[in-house]
Scaffold this active site. Structure first.
Site, short mmCIF file in Angstrom:
data_model
loop_
_atom_site.label_atom_id
_atom_site.label_comp_id
_atom_site.label_asym_id
_atom_site.label_seq_id
_atom_site.Cartn_x
_atom_site.Cartn_y
_atom_site.Cartn_z
N HIS A 198 37.85 25.46 34.73
CA HIS A 198 37.94 26.64 33.88
C HIS A 198 37.87 27.87 34.80
CE1 HIS A 198 36.72 28.01 29.54
NE2 HIS A 198 37.61 28.81 30.08
N HIS B 124 34.54 21.04 32.86
CA HIS B 124 34.07 20.47 31.59
C HIS B 124 34.33 18.96 31.55
CE1 HIS B 124 33.45 24.53 30.09
NE2 HIS B 124 34.69 24.82 30.45
N GLU C 268 44.50 28.66 34.38
CA GLU C 268 43.49 29.41 33.65
C GLU C 268 42.92 30.58 34.45
OE1 GLU C 268 40.18 30.31 33.20
OE2 GLU C 268 40.47 30.75 31.08
N ASP D 133 40.23 38.44 28.11
CA ASP D 133 39.89 37.14 28.69
C ASP D 133 39.24 37.35 30.06
OD1 ASP D 133 39.96 34.41 29.64
OD2 ASP D 133 41.55 33.99 28.21
N ASN D 134 39.88 36.93 31.13
CA ASN D 134 39.29 37.05 32.46
C ASN D 134 39.53 38.44 33.06
OD1 ASN D 134 38.18 34.43 32.80
ND2 ASN D 134 40.25 33.63 33.06
N ASN E 235 32.07 29.34 30.66
CA ASN E 235 33.45 29.80 30.60
C ASN E 235 33.90 30.34 31.96
OD1 ASN E 235 35.68 31.84 30.16
ND2 ASN E 235 35.51 31.07 28.08
N ILE F 182 36.78 30.33 37.94
CA ILE F 182 36.50 30.07 39.35
C ILE F 182 36.05 31.36 40.03
CG2 ILE F 182 38.12 28.15 39.51
CD1 ILE F 182 40.11 30.02 40.86
N ASN G 282 33.32 35.91 27.72
CA ASN G 282 34.43 35.24 28.41
C ASN G 282 34.41 35.56 29.90
OD1 ASN G 282 37.19 34.39 29.18
ND2 ASN G 282 37.51 34.16 26.99
#
Length: 354
Positions: A115, A134, A53, A269-270, A168, A117, A224
């Site tokens: 999730h 989570h 992820e 996203d990231n 997230n 980091i 996100n």
């Protein structure tokens, strides 16, 4: 008269749901088709076949990878196994991954579900890894000390707070200080589904320290990824379902002021930031519906953006990589180390050299 009232209410209800469905499909980018953009010298890294992820690279080339996320509504390839943190040395010609041992008397590895980091390096060069987890569909931040010689993580603390209900991603600004995104407002899964469908844009960003916890930005349609500029003056926030990257100015009292937003034709996203150039590297999902309605015969696609000079009036946005899911089922993050780039994907991970 009663029948007319019933028909009127039914018509209004159908119109209501039709309008929201149209908006929902647009936010999910369901009409987007992927135009392939290939890169040379790409290789799949073994040992991450069930998905990763997030990715965080230290200045010395050691990369932490969070793997095994189980997230409601998203396909998991190892739903019955706990998550893990992997380590990869990008200085090696053929990088491989090593699963880091996690120790600590109060740490429950069986419920670990990592999730986002982030790392923080202290003045004495001690490296701390902060991990969103989570356990039992809740949200915590797990604080670890990286022990390089032992190739392990020593668990120091579990952080919970009522303002951190749906974490997230996070970006560390101290050992126990960070900014974090909540991607939903509601905790209940049924209400989260309606929040997502209606596009309520109630998610937010929280600043956390042991002495001060507060919401510093809000009004996001699924907040996100979050990251920070190399000079620590700006915070970047990915708004997944609005297809936007937001730039906030960070102040000495940790408050954030909105500066600008950049529209992207993809679900962002990231975010990772090149420590030398300040370029943003973003893992993206061209078609969000394929992420939440997984079909192995029609898998989600992957996309990676490079954003240069984001503070300029006209930033340069380049699609560095894109493909329809036959190779990679989704890109969640892209990062660079020196002249090399790599990104985490589902269900496998790719590493590319320019």
């Amino acid at each position: 008269m009663a029948k007319l009232l019933v028909l009127t209410l039914l018509g209004l209800g159908l119109a209501f749901f039709r309008d929201y469905r149209s908006s929902y499909l647009a936010r999910m980018n369901t009409s987007r088709e992927v135009k392939s953009v290939e890169l040379p010298n790409c290789k799949l890294i073994k040992g991450i076949e069930t998905g990763a992820e997030d990715l965080e690279i230290l200045p010395n080339g050691l990369a932490f990878i969070s793997a095994g996320l189980r997230y409601p509504g998203v396909k998991s390839f190892e739903p019955d196994k706990p998550g893990k943190i992997l380590l990869m040395d990008l200085n090696k010609e053929d990088p491989t991954v090593l699963e880091l041992k996690m120790t600590g008397s109060n740490f429950d590895a069986s419920s670990f579900n990592p999730h986002g980091i982030s790392t923080f390096t202290d003045e004495d060069n001690t490296v701390y890894l902060l991990v969103v987890s989570h356990p039992d569909v809740k949200s915590t931040v797990e604080l670890f000390k990286f022990q390089e010689e032992e190739k392990s993580l020593l668990h120091l603390k579990t952080i919970r707070h009522e303002l951190l209900p749906n974490l997230n991603d996070l970006v560390a600004v101290g050992r126990e200080h960070f900014y974090a995104t909540n991607d939903h407002y509601f905790v209940d899964q049924y209400m989260r589904s309606w929040e997502l469908y209606l596009g309520l844009a109630w998610s937010n960003v929280v600043y956390y320290s042991p002495d001060d916890v507060r919401v510093v930005a809000s009004g996001f349609d699924f907040a996100n990824g979050i990251s920070m500029s190399p000079d620590r003056k700006y915070v970047y926030i990915a708004e997944l379902l609005a297809h936007k990257i937001h730039v906030y100015e960070k102040h000495a009292n940790w408050t954030l002021t909105p500066l600008k937003s950049l529209d992207c034709d993809t679900l962002v996203d990231n975010i990772s930031v090149d420590p030398v150039t300040g370029d943003l590297w973003v893992g993206c999902h061209p078609n969000g519906m394929k992420i939440f309605s997984y079909d192995p015969e029609n898998p989600p696609g992957s996309e990676v953006l490079q954003i240069q000079n984001i503070l300029a009036e006209e930033p340069k946005v380049t699609v560095v990589y894109a493909e329809d899911g036959k190779v990679l089922h989704g890109s969640t993050v892209a990062s660079v180390y020196k002249e090399n780039a790599g990104w985490n994907c589902v269900p496998e991970s790719s590493y590319c050299e320019f």
